[in-house]
Design a protein around this motif. Structure first.
Motif, short mmCIF file in Angstrom:
data_model
loop_
_atom_site.label_atom_id
_atom_site.label_comp_id
_atom_site.label_asym_id
_atom_site.label_seq_id
_atom_site.Cartn_x
_atom_site.Cartn_y
_atom_site.Cartn_z
N ASP A 538 0.85 -1.18 0.00
CA ASP A 538 0.00 0.00 0.00
C ASP A 538 0.89 1.24 0.00
O ASP A 538 1.42 1.64 1.03
CB ASP A 538 -0.90 -0.03 1.24
N PHE A 539 1.07 1.82 -1.20
CA PHE A 539 2.03 2.93 -1.32
C PHE A 539 1.38 4.28 -1.11
O PHE A 539 2.04 5.31 -1.22
CB PHE A 539 2.71 2.89 -2.69
N SER A 540 0.07 4.30 -0.82
CA SER A 540 -0.61 5.59 -0.72
C SER A 540 -0.14 6.38 0.50
O SER A 540 -0.38 7.57 0.58
CB SER A 540 -2.12 5.36 -0.62
N VAL A 541 0.56 5.72 1.43
CA VAL A 541 0.97 6.43 2.65
C VAL A 541 2.31 7.14 2.46
O VAL A 541 2.78 7.80 3.38
CB VAL A 541 1.08 5.45 3.83
N LEU A 542 2.94 6.97 1.28
CA LEU A 542 4.27 7.56 1.07
C LEU A 542 4.18 8.78 0.18
O LEU A 542 3.29 8.88 -0.67
CB LEU A 542 5.21 6.54 0.43
N GLU A 543 5.12 9.69 0.35
CA GLU A 543 5.19 10.81 -0.59
C GLU A 543 6.66 11.16 -0.83
O GLU A 543 7.53 10.86 -0.02
CB GLU A 543 4.43 12.02 -0.05
#
Lengths: 566, 304
Positions: A538-543
Motif C-alpha cells: 500500500d504505497f498511498s501512505v508515502l510521498e
C-alpha cells in the motif's frame, strides 16, 4: 519526521566493526550476503569470459581458436560455474541473505553460524572446483552424464574433484534453504502474518523447500558417481551391469527442481520491482504467492522431460510431457498479474524497473519456447540442438540472472548506502537487453535448422547450411560482445558509485516493505525495536520528499500501530 | 516445561539465548524445526539409494536372492537390537535432561555411546570377513561367470538390427506362436534394444528356485561366489549396493558417535538441565534417524 528511518545514522553494518577478520568470521547476515554477492559476481565474470571464448570459437565454421577437446572443457566449465557457483546461490544466498531478515523484520536469520558455515562451504566448494582444473580438467558437460563421466579412458582427471565440489556446494545450498525456512517460520515479528509477507519472501520460501528436498538427491547421485568412477562399482556403468539412464533420472530429479531454485526467487524479485516502481498495489497477491508454491511442487514432477529421447517408455513420456505443460499455468499466472499490476500504475522507468520489464519480455519467450520442447513430437527434432541452448539461456540467463541484476540495482542503495548513476544504469540495461536478444534469438533459428549443441565446429554440412549457420553464429557472437560491454559498463558505474556516489536516502524508490524503513545502509542489528507491519504494497501512505531525495511517510497518515493512539 | 522457558525469557538475557531471539522457547522451537528439516534431507539422501535398490532389485531379483545368502543374519539381527536399545537409552537421556537428573542423563548418554561402539564393532567384523573372502564391491569383484556362453549376456559383436528388420522378426515370431511352432530366441535383439547388458534371467545364468529351496532348508551357501558355477551374471551388483548403503549408514553412525561424545562431555560439565536441553533433544533426533535407517536396511539386505 523527514525520514522513514527509525535509527540514528552513524554506525551501520559496514563500519560497525573493522578488519578483514570481522568480515570472514562475521555472523551478520548482511555481511554474509555481501560476501556471497562479491563471490558470485566474481564467478559470473569467470563464467562470462568463458562464454565469450565459446562465442569467438563459433565465429567461423572451422575450429579456429581451440581444439575440440579444449572447446569441450570450456563449455563444461562455463556451464558448471554458471549453474553451481553463480545462478543457484545468486538470488537466495546473496540477495536473499541480505534482504530476507530485514524484510521480515528480524534481527538475523535463525541460525547465523550455520549461515556463515554455508558461505565457507561455498568457498571450499569453489576452491575444490579450481582443483578440478589443475588435476586434468573436465569435459563431460555440466551434467556429468554417464557413461562418459565414468569412462576413465576418455573423460579427464577433474571429474572426481568437480563432483566433490558440486557435492559441497549442494550442502551449502541445503543449509541456506534450511535457515530460510526456519527463519520465515519462527522469526516473523508480531503482525507479520503469512499473507503480509512481501512476495519475495514467498518466492524464497518456495525456493528453500526445493533446496532442502531436492539437493540431497543430487548429493547422493554425485557420491555414487564418484565412487563408480573411482572403484568401478558398476552402478551406472553398462559394461559392469549398471544403468546409465538411471543416472539421468537421479540427476534430473535434482537438476530440474534446481531450475526452479534459479527462477523462483527471480520471480519474487520481479514481483517486488514491478509493484514498487509502478507505485501500485500488487495485483493478485495470493495468486502470485501460491503460484510460487505450485511451481515448487510441479517442479518435482517433470524431470522425465529431459529423457524423452533416452529410451524412456512412451507412457512415461506422455505423462511427463503433460505435467511439463501444467507448469506453464502458475508461470503464466505470475506474468499476467505483473502486467495487471502495471496497468494504470504510475511507472517510473528506473534501472531496476527496466530490468523487470526486460525480464517479462525475455521470460515470456523463454517460457513459451519451453512448450515446444515439452511437446513430444517437436522435441524429437529439437532435442540437443541450439534451440535447447537458446531456451534455457532465455530462462536461466535472461530471466534469472537479469532479475538478480535488477534486484541488485533495486537494493544497491540499501546495501551500499550509495546511489548509482541512473543515466548509465539505463544505458547498461539497454545494452544488456539488446546484446542478450542478439546473442540468443539467432540460436532458436540455428536449432530449428538443426545445428547441434556442443559442437566445436560446423563445417561438415552442405555449403548453404554452413553459410546459414555461420550467419546466425556471427550474429550471436556480436550479441555476446554487446552484452559483455553492457555488463562491464554496469560493473564500472556500480564500482564508481561506491566511491563517488551520492548518499542514498532510506527509501529511494518508494518501497513499503520493512527494509525501506531502516536506514541505508542498515545498522548492525537492523531494528532497534521490533517494527510494526502494515500492508507492504500500500504505497498511498508515502510521498516524495525533495529534501531527502527519497520517499517519506505522509504526515497526515498514522503509522501502523499508531492508529489507536491517534 | 514450556513454563520454565518463558520464565527464563523474561529475565535478563539468558546464557544460551542468541541475540536475535525473543525467548528460549522460540529458540528451542526453531532449533527443532531446523533439525527436522535436516532429517528430511537425510531421508532424501538415503532415499536416492533406496530408489537405486528398488530399481536394481526390480530388474535383477535373482542377484538379490543370491547375494543375501552371503550375509550373516545373526550379526545383522544383533546389530538391529543394539541400535534399537541405544535409541531407547537416547530417548531416556532426553527425558532425564528435561527432568534435570544429571547422573541418569550421563549414564544414558554413555550407554548410547557404547551401543554405537558395539554396532560399529560388529559391522567391522562383518566387513572384514567380506573383504578377506574377496567379496568386494565393484570391479574388484567383477568377473564374468564361467557359464557366460550359456547366458543371455549381451554380446557386443552381434550385429545391430534396424527397426524394420526387428519388426519383421517380431511379426515372424508372432506367426510362429500362432502356428504353434516353438518361438525362436531372437538373441540379436539385445544389440538393437540397448547397449545395456541385461542380467541373466532364468536358468541361463542361475536357478532362483535352487537358491530358494536351499533358503527354505536353512542351508547356507558355502561356495565362494567366484567359484560358484551357478553364480548369476553381475552378482557383484548386490554387494555394490550393500556396501554403499551400509557404508553410508556406518559413516552416519560415526558422526552420531562424535555428537554423542560431545553431548557426554557437555553433560559431564553440567551444561544441560530442565531449562536448556536443546542439544540433547536434537542429537537424540539425529540418533533416531540413524537407527530408523538401519531398521529398513536390515530386512532389505539380510532377510528378504
Amino acid at each position: 519526521m523527514s525520514t522513514l528511518s527509525t535509527h540514528p545514522s552513524g554506525t551501520n553494518y559496514l563500519n560497525h566493526t573493522r578488519g578483514i577478520m570481522s568480515w570472514i568470521f562475521t555472523l551478520d547476515h548482511k555481511r554474509i550476503g555481501m560476501m556471497y554477492l562479491c563471490s558470485v559476481l566474481l564467478s559470473f565474470f569467470v563464467g562470462g569470459m568463458l562464454a565469450v571464448l565459446i562465442r569467438l570459437q563459433l565465429w567461423s565454421p572451422e575450429a579456429s581458436l581451440f581444439t575440440q577437446d579444449q572447446y569441450n572443457q570450456i563449455f563444461t566449465l562455463h556451464g558448471a560455474i554458471m549453474v553451481f557457483l553463480v545462478i543457484i546461490p545468486s538470488i537466495p544466498a546473496a540477495l536473499g541473505n541480505f534482504v530476507l531478515p530485514i524484510m521480515l523484520g528480524a534481527k538475523d536469520v535463525a541460525f547465523p553460524r550455520l549461515n556463515l558455515f554455508s558461505y565457507h562451504l561455498w568457498v571450499v566448494g569453489a576452491l575444490v572446483f579450481l582443483l578440478a582444473l589443475v588435476t586434468g580438467g573436465l569435459d563431460t558437460g555440466w551434467t556429468f552424464y554417464t557413461p562418459y563421466s565414468t569412462d576413465t579412458d576418455s573423460a579427464m582427471g577433474g571429474v572426481i574433484p568437480a563432483l566433490t565440489a558440486a557435492f559441497i556446494l549442494g550442502f551449502s545450498s541445503i543449509f541456506t534453504g534450511m535457515n530460510f525456512i526456519v527463519t520465515i517460520h519462527r522469526l516473523r515479528p508480531p503482525g507479520m502474518t503469512w499473507f503480509r509477507m512481501p512476495l519475495f519472501l514467498w518466492a524464497i520460501y518456495a525456493t528453500a523447500i526445493i533446496q532442502v528436498l531436492a539437493t540431497p538427491v543430487l548429493g547422493i547421485t554425485l557420491m555414487l558417481l564418484a565412487v563408480e568412477r573411482a572403484f568401478g562399482i558398476g552402478i551406472f556403468d553398462p559394461s559392469l551391469g549398471g544403468d546409465p539412464v538411471l543416472y539421468q533420472h537421479f540427476f534430473w530429479f535434482y537438476s530440474h527442481p534446481a531450475v526452479y531454485i534459479m527462477i523462483l526467487p527471480a520471480m519474487g524479485i520481479i514481483s517486488e520491482l514491478i509493484s514498487i516502481h509502478s507505485h501500485k498495489h500488487i495485483f493478485g497477491y495470493k495468486f502470485i504467492a501460491f503460484s510460487s508454491i505450485a511451481i515448487a511442487i510441479f517442479g518435482f514432477l517433470v524431470w522425465g522431460h529431459h529423457m524423452f529421447t533416452s529410451g524412456q517408455s512412451s507412457l512415461m513420456n506422455v505423462i511427463f510431457s503433460f505435467i511439463t505443460f501444467s507448469v506453464s499455468i502458475p508461470s503464466a499466472i505470475k506474468v499476467f498479474n505483473w502486467l495487471a499490476t502495471m496497468y494504470k500504475g504510475s511507472i517510473s522507468l528506473n534501472t531496476p524497473m527496466l530490468y523487470a520489464l526486460s525480464f517479462i519480455f525475455i521470460f515470456s519467450i523463454g517460457g513459451l519456447t519451453g512448450l515446444h520442447l515439452g511437446t513430444l513430437a517437436t522435441d524429437i527434432h529439437l532435442h540437443d540442438t541450439y534451440f535447447v541452448v537458446a531456451h534455457f539461456h532465455y530462462v536461466m540467463m535472461g530471466s534469472a540472472l537479469l532479475a538478480m541484476i535488477g534486484g541488485m540495482h533495486h537494493w544497491w542503495p540499501k546495501m551500499t548506502g550509495k546511489m548509482y548513476s541512473e543515466f548509465w544504469g539505463r544505458i547498461g540495461c539497454g545494452l544488456v537487453f539488446l546484446g542478450f536478444n542478439l546473442t540468443f534469438f539467432p540460436q532458436f533459428m540455428l536449432g530449428s535448422q538443426g545445428m547441434p549443441r556442443r559442437y566445436a565446429q560446423y563445417d561438415d554440412y552442405l555449403p548453404e547450411t554452413v553459410q546459414l549457420f555461420e550467419f546466425y553464429h556471427q550474429l550471436s557472437t556480436i550479441g555476446s560482445l554487446v552484452m559483455a560491454a553492457g555488463f562491464f559498463l554496469t560493473a564500472g558505474y556500480l564500482l564508481h558509485s561506491i566511491f563517488f556516489g551520492v548518499r542514498a536516502p532510506a527509501n529511494p524508490w518508494g518501497g513499503r516493505s520493512l527494509e525501506w524503513q531502516c536506514a541505508s545502509p542498515p545498522p548492525h542489528d537492523n531494528f532497534a525495536e521490533t517494527p510494526t507491519v502494515g500492508d507492504c504494497y500500500d504505497f498511498s501512505v508515502l510521498e516524495w520528499d525533495e529534501k531527502e531525495q527519497g520517499y517519506t511517510w505522509r504526515e497526515d497518515v498514522p503509522r501502523p500501530g499508531e492508529e489507536g493512539t491517534g | 516445561m514450556s513454563h520454565s522457558h518463558e520464565q527464563h525469557g523474561h529475565g535478563d538475557h539468558p546464557e544460551h539465548l542468541g541475540h536475535h531471539w525473543d525467548n528460549l522457547q522460540q529458540q528451542f522451537e526453531a532449533g527443532k524445526l531446523g533439525m527436522w528439516l535436516f532429517l528430511a534431507t537425510e531421508v532424501l539422501l538415503f532415499g536416492g539409494l533406496f530408489v537405486a535398490y528398488a530399481v536394481w532389485r526390480g530388474n535383477n531379483p535373482e542377484l538379490y536372492a543370491y547375494g543375501s545368502e552371503y550375509l550373516d543374519v545373526t550379526m545383522g539381527a544383533v546389530n538391529t537390537v543394539i541400535l534399537i536399545l541405544s535409541s531407547l537409552t537416547m530417548a531416556m537421556a532426553v527425558t532425564y535432561a528435561q527432568l534435570n537428573r544429571q547422573k541418569a542423563l550421563l549414564v544414558c548418554l554413555i550407554l548410547t555411546f557404547l551401543g554405537a561402539c558395539g554396532f560399529m564393532l560388529i559391522k567391522f567384523f562383518e566387513y572384514s570377513d567380506k573383504i578377506q573372502e574377496g567379496i568386494l564391491p565393484g570391479a574388484a569383484f567383477y568377473d564374468p561367470p564361467p557359464n557366460l556362453e550359456a547366458s543371455n549376456y549381451w554380446n557386443p559383436d552381434l550385429p545391430i538390427i534396424d527397426r524394420h528388420t526387428l519388426l519383421a522378426l517380431r511379426i515372424e515370431a508372432a506367426e510362429r506362436e500362432r502356428e504353434g511352432r516353438p518361438a525362436q530366441i531372437d538373441r540379436p535383439r539385445f544389440g538393437e534394444v540397448s547397449s545395456v547388458a541385461p542380467a541373466a534371467v532364468g536358468p541361463a545364468g542361475f536357478d532362483p528356485d535352487a537358491v530358494r529351496a536351499r533358503h527354505v532348508r536353512g542351508e547356507k551357501s558355502k561356495v565362494h561366489p567366484l567359484q560358484d558355477p551357478n553364480r548369476p551374471v553381475n552378482a557383484h551388483m548386490f554387494f555394490n549396493i550393500y556396501f554403499m548403503m551400509t557404508g553410508l549408514h556406518g559413516i552416519h553412525v560415526l558422526v552420531g558417535m562424535i555428537v554423542i561424545g560431545w553431548l557426554i562431555y557437555r553433560a559431564a560439565l553440567g551444561h544441560f538441565g530442565s531449562d536448556y536441553f536443546t542439544p540433547v533433544d536434537l542429537g537424540g533426533l539425529y540418533w533416531h534417524i540413524v537407527d530408523l535407517i538401519w531398521i529398513f536396511l536390515f530386512p532389505l539386505f539380510y532377510l528378504i
